[in-house]
Design a protein around this motif. Structure first.
Motif, PDB file in Angstrom:
ATOM      1  N   LEU A  41       0.872  -1.169   0.000  1.00  0.00           N
ATOM      2  CA  LEU A  41       0.000   0.000   0.000  1.00  0.00           C
ATOM      3  C   LEU A  41       0.909   1.218   0.000  1.00  0.00           C
ATOM      4  O   LEU A  41       1.674   1.421   0.947  1.00  0.00           O
ATOM      5  N   VAL A  42       0.891   1.980  -1.093  1.00  0.00           N
ATOM      6  CA  VAL A  42       1.835   3.084  -1.209  1.00  0.00           C
ATOM      7  C   VAL A  42       1.121   4.413  -1.375  1.00  0.00           C
ATOM      8  O   VAL A  42      -0.045   4.477  -1.774  1.00  0.00           O
ATOM      9  N   GLY A  43       1.858   5.466  -1.112  1.00  0.00           N
ATOM     10  CA  GLY A  43       1.316   6.806  -1.235  1.00  0.00           C
ATOM     11  C   GLY A  43       2.155   7.726  -0.368  1.00  0.00           C
ATOM     12  O   GLY A  43       2.967   7.264   0.425  1.00  0.00           O
ATOM     13  N   GLU A  44       1.932   9.019  -0.530  1.00  0.00           N
ATOM     14  CA  GLU A  44       2.746   9.966   0.216  1.00  0.00           C
ATOM     15  C   GLU A  44       2.129  10.258   1.576  1.00  0.00           C
ATOM     16  O   GLU A  44       1.001   9.863   1.849  1.00  0.00           O
ATOM     17  N   SER A  45       2.870  10.972   2.411  1.00  0.00           N
ATOM     18  CA  SER A  45       2.357  11.240   3.754  1.00  0.00           C
ATOM     19  C   SER A  45       1.000  11.941   3.656  1.00  0.00           C
ATOM     20  O   SER A  45       0.810  12.824   2.831  1.00  0.00           O
ATOM     21  N   GLY A  46       0.093  11.510   4.494  1.00  0.00           N
ATOM     22  CA  GLY A  46      -1.228  12.124   4.503  1.00  0.00           C
ATOM     23  C   GLY A  46      -2.205  11.512   3.516  1.00  0.00           C
ATOM     24  O   GLY A  46      -3.333  11.983   3.400  1.00  0.00           O
ATOM     25  N   GLN A 263      14.284  12.691 -18.854  1.00  0.00           N
ATOM     26  CA  GLN A 263      13.185  13.615 -18.632  1.00  0.00           C
ATOM     27  C   GLN A 263      12.155  12.955 -17.738  1.00  0.00           C
ATOM     28  O   GLN A 263      11.830  11.784 -17.913  1.00  0.00           O
ATOM     29  N   ARG A 264      11.706  13.705 -16.797  1.00  0.00           N
ATOM     30  CA  ARG A 264      10.761  13.128 -15.845  1.00  0.00           C
ATOM     31  C   ARG A 264       9.506  13.963 -15.801  1.00  0.00           C
ATOM     32  O   ARG A 264       9.549  15.163 -15.998  1.00  0.00           O
ATOM     33  N   GLU A 265       8.435  13.279 -15.498  1.00  0.00           N
ATOM     34  CA  GLU A 265       7.196  14.007 -15.323  1.00  0.00           C
ATOM     35  C   GLU A 265       7.159  14.528 -13.901  1.00  0.00           C
ATOM     36  O   GLU A 265       6.846  13.791 -12.966  1.00  0.00           O
ATOM     37  N   ALA A 266       7.554  15.788 -13.752  1.00  0.00           N
ATOM     38  CA  ALA A 266       7.543  16.354 -12.405  1.00  0.00           C
ATOM     39  C   ALA A 266       6.110  16.637 -12.021  1.00  0.00           C
ATOM     40  O   ALA A 266       5.288  16.990 -12.860  1.00  0.00           O
ATOM     41  N   ILE A 267       5.828  16.452 -10.763  1.00  0.00           N
ATOM     42  CA  ILE A 267       4.481  16.683 -10.287  1.00  0.00           C
ATOM     43  C   ILE A 267       4.415  18.118  -9.785  1.00  0.00           C
ATOM     44  O   ILE A 267       5.359  18.625  -9.199  1.00  0.00           O
ATOM     45  N   ARG A 268       3.321  18.774 -10.100  1.00  0.00           N
ATOM     46  CA  ARG A 268       3.216  20.172  -9.710  1.00  0.00           C
ATOM     47  C   ARG A 268       2.669  20.310  -8.308  1.00  0.00           C
ATOM     48  O   ARG A 268       1.822  19.522  -7.889  1.00  0.00           O
TER      49      ARG A 268
ATOM     50  N   ASP B 202       8.471  13.619   1.133  1.00  0.00           N
ATOM     51  CA  ASP B 202       7.985  12.621   0.181  1.00  0.00           C
ATOM     52  C   ASP B 202       8.772  12.693  -1.114  1.00  0.00           C
ATOM     53  O   ASP B 202       9.342  13.734  -1.445  1.00  0.00           O
ATOM     54  N   VAL B 203       8.756  11.589  -1.872  1.00  0.00           N
ATOM     55  CA  VAL B 203       9.598  11.544  -3.081  1.00  0.00           C
ATOM     56  C   VAL B 203       9.293  12.630  -4.094  1.00  0.00           C
ATOM     57  O   VAL B 203      10.207  13.168  -4.719  1.00  0.00           O
ATOM     58  N   THR B 204       8.017  12.968  -4.276  1.00  0.00           N
ATOM     59  CA  THR B 204       7.719  13.979  -5.295  1.00  0.00           C
ATOM     60  C   THR B 204       8.247  15.340  -4.840  1.00  0.00           C
ATOM     61  O   THR B 204       8.750  16.117  -5.646  1.00  0.00           O
ATOM     62  N   VAL B 205       8.173  15.605  -3.542  1.00  0.00           N
ATOM     63  CA  VAL B 205       8.688  16.859  -3.011  1.00  0.00           C
ATOM     64  C   VAL B 205      10.215  16.829  -3.005  1.00  0.00           C
ATOM     65  O   VAL B 205      10.883  17.822  -3.311  1.00  0.00           O
ATOM     66  N   GLN B 206      10.761  15.668  -2.700  1.00  0.00           N
ATOM     67  CA  GLN B 206      12.215  15.500  -2.732  1.00  0.00           C
ATOM     68  C   GLN B 206      12.761  15.865  -4.108  1.00  0.00           C
ATOM     69  O   GLN B 206      13.751  16.587  -4.231  1.00  0.00           O
ATOM     70  N   ALA B 207      12.098  15.379  -5.152  1.00  0.00           N
ATOM     71  CA  ALA B 207      12.553  15.665  -6.507  1.00  0.00           C
ATOM     72  C   ALA B 207      12.524  17.170  -6.765  1.00  0.00           C
ATOM     73  O   ALA B 207      13.444  17.732  -7.368  1.00  0.00           O
ATOM     74  N   GLN B 208      11.482  17.840  -6.275  1.00  0.00           N
ATOM     75  CA  GLN B 208      11.398  19.294  -6.468  1.00  0.00           C
ATOM     76  C   GLN B 208      12.541  20.020  -5.749  1.00  0.00           C
ATOM     77  O   GLN B 208      13.147  20.934  -6.300  1.00  0.00           O
ATOM     78  N   ILE B 209      12.814  19.609  -4.504  1.00  0.00           N
ATOM     79  CA  ILE B 209      13.849  20.290  -3.718  1.00  0.00           C
ATOM     80  C   ILE B 209      15.236  20.052  -4.325  1.00  0.00           C
ATOM     81  O   ILE B 209      16.056  20.971  -4.424  1.00  0.00           O
ATOM     82  N   LEU B 210      15.510  18.822  -4.771  1.00  0.00           N
ATOM     83  CA  LEU B 210      16.811  18.545  -5.381  1.00  0.00           C
ATOM     84  C   LEU B 210      16.977  19.336  -6.674  1.00  0.00           C
ATOM     85  O   LEU B 210      18.046  19.888  -6.945  1.00  0.00           O
ATOM     86  N   ASP B 211      15.907  19.402  -7.464  1.00  0.00           N
ATOM     87  CA  ASP B 211      15.969  20.198  -8.695  1.00  0.00           C
ATOM     88  C   ASP B 211      16.260  21.663  -8.368  1.00  0.00           C
ATOM     89  O   ASP B 211      17.037  22.318  -9.063  1.00  0.00           O
TER      90      ASP B 211
END
Lengths: 361, 366
Positions: A41-46, A263-268, B202-211
């Motif tokens: 079960l994965v996902g970010e904090s919260g 290239q990565r799909e960065a999340i906004r 979190d990983v998505t935020v980590q990627a933003q901060i490293l960038d």
């Protein structure tokens, strides 16, 4: 034994009253765990993953929904009766420091689980030693105190305590994330072993996707209280359909410098507040492919032929034929009948690999 | 493996002559009832302008103590700090506290792991950042506030002009870490020391901060010393890598080189124990037996010998951090001869070597 899955939770909703209203931590989640199966079960904090794990054990009572162990509804079973079946579902916690009583010896901590099962004192010592040996500790740890052990060893004690109860289901909430890298791998191997040797089913809650890939047969991805994608681990990793899953996968740093600069799909942006989640698809404000329908209509979790499921109006790599063959969960809400089918027009995006059109590099 | 390609950090046209940080023979020992605890021993590191140096290790490896010592943050009664650490020619070890104060926050800035406990919860974030500007530069309140808002905007905080008056608890973890970075960068430091800056995120935020950190490095030619346990983060960001274990550097190399041809058995273990995200799934992860040693109970000789499957008699002595012929800039602290290392590494874990594996194998057979 019935054909029912070992554990099935249906339409679980978990709400907490907070100052500014109601926080819906888990929103209509249905999840099954079969015997001997490890579900990640994965996902970010919260996102609600830990809350869901605790709800499965009824450590928190669900606001709505049912929890069934081998087909038996245990949602309303009184706590006293619950104690008699709780040994079948055991939990391993994240913090190896906070989850062991510092004033009790290791043998006594592990022995508690045997009391739960009513094992006579005379037989406990042998079983405690067996549980410790099972996790790579031994008789010489019996009389040690928690503070004498390293983080990795304490986490093994946590697993031994769970095993001593001889459970069918192990619920592990971030069991390796507090450990050093070299020790993490040892624990991961142990958990894989337990599944293989004891046929132990596991609900493995984690934020680290590479660890989850190593241990899980199936994974479910949560975002703001909902499961947005699930399926066999290989399917989800190879053909993630939900843009959130794809973004999550793309954000994991890869220990190979030659792949740097891909290239990565960065999340906004950031996770919105779960107290006031966006309408429609919760992910739409951060999604590169959101359209009008995403802002108003919650996408149903569609089941595709390869076993993957995704709750997205514009899933990746889904052809018109895939849509025609897709089925849908029986939604509790009658409004579900009017929901739109996923849009196959983004199917070609799958070829673009990690750089789908419209993505921010 | 032949000569590695030296990385050419952006923003540093003549990197070779542009040495910013020069650490040599650094040792830090803390007093304890049981005698001195040698947290850091014999550390030698250099950092050029515009370069990202990653210092990797597990708990107790001495990586954070090394970073803190550069800023004078390990000074205290009974702490023995030895060796050399020069920043742009300034002796950081011998500098007085007041000299250090002028450098700290101005020319060298630091970002810590936990943004919540590094910010004062009862002060508005704008106040905390402006305080820094006013301490180092004789500017007025209005000017400091304007620069604070600019800094918050630069690190990607939306509506910075409003958010400047918010308190730390009103920000998410990722936004708080951006505030910390804005605070670190507001005086235009030449060196940013970041100690596990993304571990709590979190990983998505980590990627933003490293960038963000890398973008600022590119735009300003700032040097970065990144302290981390995460080899994924290292591979994504570093030009140079130093692997620490038991207070010592056990391997040091350009980033590509370290992942392609790791020399120290500890590095093999670290790289090998990361579960792969793509490709075939190994049945078991290769592991390092045991746990990282406490600095209180380090074995004599090679610090890794108690956990090393390749230990032999010579390991009772500490190996020197030595360069192998043909690979300038790639040093390691292990007694095994290079040919022997390659053979054993191939046996230890086939996945190590990554994309350059084929090349390495060819050379071995030659």
């Amino acid at each position: 034994m019935s054909d029912a899955p070992l554990m099935k939770v249906e339409h679980i909703r978990q709400e907490f009253a907070v100052k500014d209203g109601t926080l819906r931590a888990v929103d209509d989640v249905t999840l099954t765990i079969d015997r001997g199966e490890t579900v990640g079960l994965v996902g970010e904090s919260g996102c609600g993953k830990s809350t869901l794990a605790r709800t499965v054990l009824r450590l928190i009572e669900p606001t709505q929904g049912t929890i069934a162990l081998e087909g038996r509804d245990i949602t309303k079973v009184p706590q006293r009766e619950l104690r008699a079946i709780r040994h079948r579902m055991q939990m391993v916690f994240q913090d190896p420091y906070g989850s062991l009583n510092p004033r009790r010896r290791i043998g006594a901590i592990v022995g508690d689980a045997l009391d739960l099962r009513g094992v006579p004192k005379s037989e406990q010592r042998t079983q405690v030693i067996a549980a410790l040996e099972r996790v790579g500790l031994g008789i010489d740890h019996l009389h040690r105190w928690p503070h004498e052990l390293s983080g990795g060893q304490r986490q093994r004690v946590g697993v031994a305590r769970a095993l001593a109860a001889s459970p069918d289901l192990l619920i592990a909430d971030e069991p390796v994330s507090a450990l050093d890298v070299s020790v993490q791998a040892q624990l991961v191997n142990l958990l894989v072993d337990l599944q293989r040797d004891l046929g132990l089913a596991q609900l493995f809650v984690a934020h680290d996707l590479s660890v989850v890939r190593q241990v899980a047969d199936r994974i479910a991805v949560m975002y703001l209280g909902r499961i947005v994608e699930s399926g066999p681990t290989d399917v989800v990793f190879a053909r993630a359909r939900h843009p959130y899953t794809r973004a999550l996968l793309a954000a994991v740093p890869i220990a190979d410098p030659s792949r740097r600069g891909r290239q990565r799909e960065a999340i906004r942006g950031e996770l919105p507040s779960p107290i006031d989640p966006p309408p429609g698809c919760h992910f739409h404000p951060r999604c590169p492919h959101a359209t009008d329908v995403c802002m108003t209509e919650q996408p149903a979790l569609w089941h595709y032929a390869d076993g993957g499921r995704a709750a997205c109006h514009h899933p990746y790599g889904v052809s018109a034929a895939d849509v025609a063959a897709a089925s849908r969960d029986d939604l509790a809400s009658p409004a579900a009948a009017g929901m739109s089918a996923p849009d196959p027009s983004t199917a070609d995006l799958a070829d673009a690999g990690e750089t789908p059109a419209g993505a921010q590099a | 493996m032949t000569a590695p390609t030296a990385p050419t950090p952006a923003g540093a046209p003549d990197a070779a002559s542009d040495l910013l940080l020069d650490i040599d023979g650094l040792g830090v020992a803390f007093p304890s009832e049981r005698g001195p605890i040698h947290a850091v021993r014999d550390v030698r590191l250099t950092l050029r302008r515009g370069e990202v140096l990653a210092v990797v290790g597990e708990s107790g490896s001495g990586k954070s103590v090394t970073a803190l010592t550069l800023l004078g943050l390990t000074r205290g009664r009974g702490t023995a700090i030895t060796g050399k650490a020069e920043f742009d020619g300034i002796d950081l070890i011998g500098a007085s506290d007041s000299q250090l104060r002028r450098i700290r926050g101005k020319r060298i800035a630091m970002v810590f792991q936990d943004p919540m406990s590094s910010l004062n919860p009862v002060l508005r974030i704008g106040h905390q950042i402006a305080e820094q500007i006013r301490a180092h530069e004789g500017v007025g309140k209005a000017e400091a506030r304007k620069r604070t808002i600019d800094a918050l905007t630069e690190v990607g905080i939306p509506r910075a002009a409003e958010r400047v008056d918010a308190y730390p608890h009103e920000f998410s973890g990722g936004m708080r870490q951006r505030v910390m970075i804005a605070m670190a960068l507001v005086c235009g430091p030449e060196l940013l020391i970041a100690d596990e800056p993304t571990t709590a995120l979190d990983v998505t935020v980590q990627a933003q901060i490293l960038d963000l950190i890398l973008r600022l490095r590119d735009e300003r030619g700032m040097s970065v010393m990144l302290v981390t346990h995460d080899l994924g983060v290292v591979a994504e960001t570093a030009d140079q890598v130093a692997v620490m274990y038991g207070g010592r550097i056990v391997e040091q190399a350009p980033c590509d080189e370290l992942f392609a041809d790791p020399r120290h058995p500890y590095s093999w273990g670290l790289i090998g124990s990361i579960p792969p995200l793509t490709g075939a799934k190994p049945e078991y992860l290769p592991t390092i037996a045991g746990t990282p040693p406490s600095p209180l109970a380090l074995p004599a000789g090679c610090p890794f010998r108690a956990r090393c499957p390749h230990e032999f008699e010579q390991c009772a002595e500490v190996p020197p951090l030595a360069e192998t012929a043909g690979a300038p800039g790639h040093l390691d602290r292990c007694w095994l001869p290079i040919d022997e290392k390659r053979i054993r590494r191939a046996g230890a874990d086939g996945r190590i070597g990554l994309l350059h594996d084929a090349e390495a194998t060819t050379e071995e057979s030659a």
